[in-house]
Design a protein around this motif. Structure first.
Motif, PDB file in Angstrom:
ATOM      1  N   SER A  65      -4.369  46.985 121.072  1.00  0.00           N
ATOM      2  CA  SER A  65      -4.125  45.461 120.856  1.00  0.00           C
ATOM      3  C   SER A  65      -3.925  45.036 119.519  1.00  0.00           C
ATOM      4  O   SER A  65      -3.382  43.864 119.150  1.00  0.00           O
ATOM      5  N   ALA A  66      -4.126  46.055 118.414  1.00  0.00           N
ATOM      6  CA  ALA A  66      -3.809  45.393 117.107  1.00  0.00           C
ATOM      7  C   ALA A  66      -2.524  44.897 116.849  1.00  0.00           C
ATOM      8  O   ALA A  66      -2.405  43.991 115.933  1.00  0.00           O
ATOM      9  N   GLY A  67      -1.345  45.685 117.107  1.00  0.00           N
ATOM     10  CA  GLY A  67      -0.036  45.029 117.020  1.00  0.00           C
ATOM     11  C   GLY A  67       0.010  43.698 117.342  1.00  0.00           C
ATOM     12  O   GLY A  67       1.048  43.054 116.660  1.00  0.00           O
ATOM     13  N   ARG A  68      -0.479  43.053 118.444  1.00  0.00           N
ATOM     14  CA  ARG A  68      -0.142  41.564 118.633  1.00  0.00           C
ATOM     15  C   ARG A  68      -0.907  41.084 117.718  1.00  0.00           C
ATOM     16  O   ARG A  68      -0.770  39.636 117.631  1.00  0.00           O
ATOM     17  N   LEU A  69      -1.724  41.102 116.871  1.00  0.00           N
ATOM     18  CA  LEU A  69      -2.316  40.568 115.927  1.00  0.00           C
ATOM     19  C   LEU A  69      -1.893  40.626 114.440  1.00  0.00           C
ATOM     20  O   LEU A  69      -2.240  40.349 113.352  1.00  0.00           O
ATOM     21  N   GLY A  70      -0.592  41.505 114.594  1.00  0.00           N
ATOM     22  CA  GLY A  70       0.024  41.670 113.354  1.00  0.00           C
ATOM     23  C   GLY A  70      -0.574  42.780 112.529  1.00  0.00           C
ATOM     24  O   GLY A  70      -0.346  42.840 111.146  1.00  0.00           O
ATOM     25  N   VAL A  71      -1.422  43.805 113.138  1.00  0.00           N
ATOM     26  CA  VAL A  71      -2.075  44.677 112.436  1.00  0.00           C
ATOM     27  C   VAL A  71      -1.350  46.206 112.587  1.00  0.00           C
ATOM     28  O   VAL A  71      -1.283  46.330 113.866  1.00  0.00           O
ATOM     29  N   GLY A  72      -0.893  47.095 111.761  1.00  0.00           N
ATOM     30  CA  GLY A  72      -0.592  48.182 112.032  1.00  0.00           C
ATOM     31  C   GLY A  72      -1.172  49.065 111.110  1.00  0.00           C
ATOM     32  O   GLY A  72      -1.908  49.155 110.346  1.00  0.00           O
ATOM     33  N   PHE A  73      -0.722  50.642 111.318  1.00  0.00           N
ATOM     34  CA  PHE A  73      -1.249  51.602 110.359  1.00  0.00           C
ATOM     35  C   PHE A  73      -0.326  51.790 109.340  1.00  0.00           C
ATOM     36  O   PHE A  73       0.785  52.552 109.693  1.00  0.00           O
ATOM     37  N   GLU A  74      -0.570  51.677 108.077  1.00  0.00           N
ATOM     38  CA  GLU A  74       0.525  52.044 107.112  1.00  0.00           C
ATOM     39  C   GLU A  74       0.511  53.404 107.011  1.00  0.00           C
ATOM     40  O   GLU A  74      -0.027  54.292 106.818  1.00  0.00           O
ATOM     41  N   GLY A  75       2.107  53.667 106.846  1.00  0.00           N
ATOM     42  CA  GLY A  75       2.217  55.147 106.512  1.00  0.00           C
ATOM     43  C   GLY A  75       2.493  56.025 107.798  1.00  0.00           C
ATOM     44  O   GLY A  75       2.493  57.217 107.981  1.00  0.00           O
ATOM     45  N   ALA A  76       2.101  55.244 109.088  1.00  0.00           N
ATOM     46  CA  ALA A  76       2.019  56.004 110.323  1.00  0.00           C
ATOM     47  C   ALA A  76       3.239  56.549 111.058  1.00  0.00           C
ATOM     48  O   ALA A  76       4.124  55.920 110.764  1.00  0.00           O
ATOM     49  N   GLY A  77       3.304  57.851 111.435  1.00  0.00           N
ATOM     50  CA  GLY A  77       4.339  58.063 112.234  1.00  0.00           C
ATOM     51  C   GLY A  77       4.135  57.531 113.559  1.00  0.00           C
ATOM     52  O   GLY A  77       3.208  57.127 114.058  1.00  0.00           O
ATOM     53  N   GLU A  78       5.211  57.843 114.377  1.00  0.00           N
ATOM     54  CA  GLU A  78       5.256  57.489 115.615  1.00  0.00           C
ATOM     55  C   GLU A  78       4.019  57.721 116.527  1.00  0.00           C
ATOM     56  O   GLU A  78       3.654  57.252 117.336  1.00  0.00           O
ATOM     57  N   ASP A  79       3.715  58.921 116.350  1.00  0.00           N
ATOM     58  CA  ASP A  79       2.820  59.620 117.262  1.00  0.00           C
ATOM     59  C   ASP A  79       1.405  59.310 116.668  1.00  0.00           C
ATOM     60  O   ASP A  79       0.403  59.836 117.525  1.00  0.00           O
ATOM     61  N   GLN A  80       1.276  58.611 115.892  1.00  0.00           N
ATOM     62  CA  GLN A  80      -0.285  58.290 115.472  1.00  0.00           C
ATOM     63  C   GLN A  80      -0.851  57.520 116.351  1.00  0.00           C
ATOM     64  O   GLN A  80      -0.705  56.508 116.663  1.00  0.00           O
ATOM     65  N   HIS A  81      -2.143  57.714 116.644  1.00  0.00           N
ATOM     66  CA  HIS A  81      -3.060  56.912 117.474  1.00  0.00           C
ATOM     67  C   HIS A  81      -4.223  57.440 117.709  1.00  0.00           C
ATOM     68  O   HIS A  81      -4.822  58.436 116.878  1.00  0.00           O
ATOM     69  N   ALA A  82      -5.319  56.643 118.222  1.00  0.00           N
ATOM     70  CA  ALA A  82      -6.656  56.807 118.216  1.00  0.00           C
ATOM     71  C   ALA A  82      -7.066  57.659 119.359  1.00  0.00           C
ATOM     72  O   ALA A  82      -6.250  57.874 120.509  1.00  0.00           O
ATOM     73  N   GLU A  83      -7.907  58.659 119.110  1.00  0.00           N
ATOM     74  CA  GLU A  83      -8.170  59.605 119.952  1.00  0.00           C
ATOM     75  C   GLU A  83      -9.605  59.840 120.434  1.00  0.00           C
ATOM     76  O   GLU A  83     -10.429  59.638 119.428  1.00  0.00           O
ATOM     77  N   ALA A  84     -10.085  59.891 121.655  1.00  0.00           N
ATOM     78  CA  ALA A  84     -11.393  60.260 121.993  1.00  0.00           C
ATOM     79  C   ALA A  84     -11.844  61.557 122.017  1.00  0.00           C
ATOM     80  O   ALA A  84     -11.124  62.528 122.752  1.00  0.00           O
ATOM     81  N   HIS A  85     -12.992  61.728 121.099  1.00  0.00           N
ATOM     82  CA  HIS A  85     -13.462  63.011 121.184  1.00  0.00           C
ATOM     83  C   HIS A  85     -14.956  63.084 122.292  1.00  0.00           C
ATOM     84  O   HIS A  85     -15.944  62.554 121.540  1.00  0.00           O
TER      85      HIS A  85
END
Length: 465
Positions: A65-85
């Motif tokens: 939901s970060a994008g709806r607050l105007g927050v993104g990941f600088e320098g991130a590619g389209e495939d960057q995402h959080a992942e659960a280990h």
């Protein structure tokens, strides 16, 4: 000289260890018998682990939901995402549970309570037998408290194997996230864990035998949760009773009673629980039990047998850790001669840890609709709350119920992130019979989520004019 009273407690969960603390403070000689570790299932395999898992899932959801607050990941590619280990997640969860269990044991033993690792049973009036690795020991007890809890219910045609077909006590042994988790049962446990694994990135199918998820909860609140589930990609199968679950070469196959089938990688059974009251001498001791095996108790936790009390889920009163703890405290206060007020379930605050959470207290809208109580009510959506807008909260509401004439608050529902915290002021109002005027004239911070509670109270006041 007055003889020191002796207390034996079978079960070290919330009902057991809280009663031990009260009994020790009253000067009794106390022994707690627990066959696993202090804290019981609530700490080791149920409440603490599941809420830690949900907290991890909710943390991951913030990235989505970060994008709806105007927050993104600088320098991130389209495939960057959080992942659960999952291995690290489960290791952390189980470590938290063990730490909490250790803290409880240290607290209890610090008051002089003896903790005995073993299986306890009522062997005769005023006698409790303990079977442990050290042998068999008989304890004399003026007061006995039974707090043995419950275990997960299973299905004849869906027997857990700890690998693909799981109960909620077995999920923390998983080494990788299920590719597709089928959750059978849409009550509190099923809904919470379906939400948790959905947030961790699993495909989830929720099989509900009823018309909606969370059938025992406020209908408006349950509708919000079901809509959120569907919007986030969960498949919810209403009016779909599971008949069986079996292993396949690639995963599991769940067959519904109408003949439909659902294929997945894992299945989680959340179809209720069974009290662990059989085979511990209660029948011979004259303790009355229901057909389901729950112990019958009164409002101070007495059973039908003299000197025997019971607390927690094994009583079937209300399966909440807070209620178990209160039952245990009331039992010891009553047994040892302290002043005690009977258990008041209308003052119990309960919470479902979905996202958003559902918190309730007091009478419900169903009580009003079915004629059990007369009440006025107001529902205020959080979409009008400025703090909710700032936090990008789109789902939820505050509902208050008041008694006509006196305008005392007799119930409430909060659907919101951290509703478990927001329900407390409503719980205070219900417990202390506060009026809508008293609540609405109390200052709330602006902007705040609690502002919706005072606003709902003001709207109820205006209904008289």
């Amino acid at each position: 000289m007055t003889r020191q009273r002796t207390v034996a407690i079978i079960g070290g969960g919330p009902g057991g260890y809280e009663s031990a603390l009260v009994a020790a403070a009253a000067g009794a000689s106390v022994t707690v018998i627990e066959n696993e570790a202090m804290g019981g299932a609530a700490v080791l395999t149920d409440c603490v682990p599941s809420k830690a898992l949900i907290a991890t899932s909710d943390f991951m959801s913030r990235f989505a939901s970060a994008g709806r607050l105007g927050v993104g990941f600088e320098g991130a590619g389209e495939d960057q995402h959080a992942e659960a280990h999952l291995i690290q997640i489960n290791e952390r969860i189980l470590a938290l549970a063990q730490a909490q269990s250790h803290d409880i044991r240290a607290q209890v033993e610090g008051t002089g309570v003896r903790v005995c690792r073993g299986a306890g049973r009522v062997s005769a009036p005023g006698k409790v037998t303990v079977e442990s690795e050290d042998g068999v020991e008989e304890i004399s007890a003026d007061v006995t408290l039974i707090a043995v809890g419950t275990r997960p219910r299973t299905m004849p045609a869906a027997q857990p194997d700890g690998d693909r077909i799981l109960t909620w006590q077995q999920i923390y042994d998983l080494k990788e996230l299920p590719e597709h988790l089928i959750v059978v049962g849409s009550g509190v446990t099923g809904a919470e864990l379906a939400h948790a694994y959905l947030g961790l990135g699993c495909a989830v199918t929720l099989v509900s035998s009823r018309d909606r998820v969370l059938p025992g909860e406020d209908a408006d609140a349950a509708l919000v949760i079901e809509n959120v589930f569907r919007r986030r990609g969960m498949q919810v199968l209403n009016r779909s009773r599971a008949k069986s679950a079996e292993r396949t070469d690639e995963g599991v196959l769940v067959t519904l009673e109408d003949g439909r089938t659902v294929e997945g990688s894992h299945v989680l059974l959340a179809v209720g629980s069974i009290p662990q009251t059989r085979g511990i001498g209660l029948e011979d001791a004259g303790v009355e039990m229901t057909e389901s095996g729950h112990i019958v108790v009164d409002r101070v936790s007495r059973t039908s047998a003299s000197g025997v009390y019971a607390a927690g889920d094994c009583t079937g009163v209300l399966p909440l850790a807070s209620v178990a703890a209160m039952q245990g405290r009331l039992a010891m206060a009553h047994a040892l001669g302290d002043a005690v007020a009977p258990l008041n379930l209308r003052g119990v605050c309960a919470n479902i840890f979905t996202d958003p959470e559902i918190a309730t207290v007091g009478y419900s809208q169903a009580d009003v609709d079915e004629g059990r109580v007369e009440a006025k009510l107001v529902t205020l959506p959080l979409s009008t709350n400025p703090r909710a807008k700032m936090r990008n909260i789109r789902d939820g509401f505050v509902k208050l119920l008041v008694r006509p004439g006196s305008n005392t608050i007799i119930g409430g529902v909060v659907v919101a992130p951290q509703a478990s915290e927001l329900i407390f002021p409503i719980g205070l109002a219900v417990q202390n019979r506060l009026t809508v005027d008293q609540v609405s004239s109390t200052f709330s911070v602006y902007p705040s989520m609690t502002g919706s509670i005072t606003e709902a109270a003001r709207r109820l006041h205006s209904l008289d004019y």
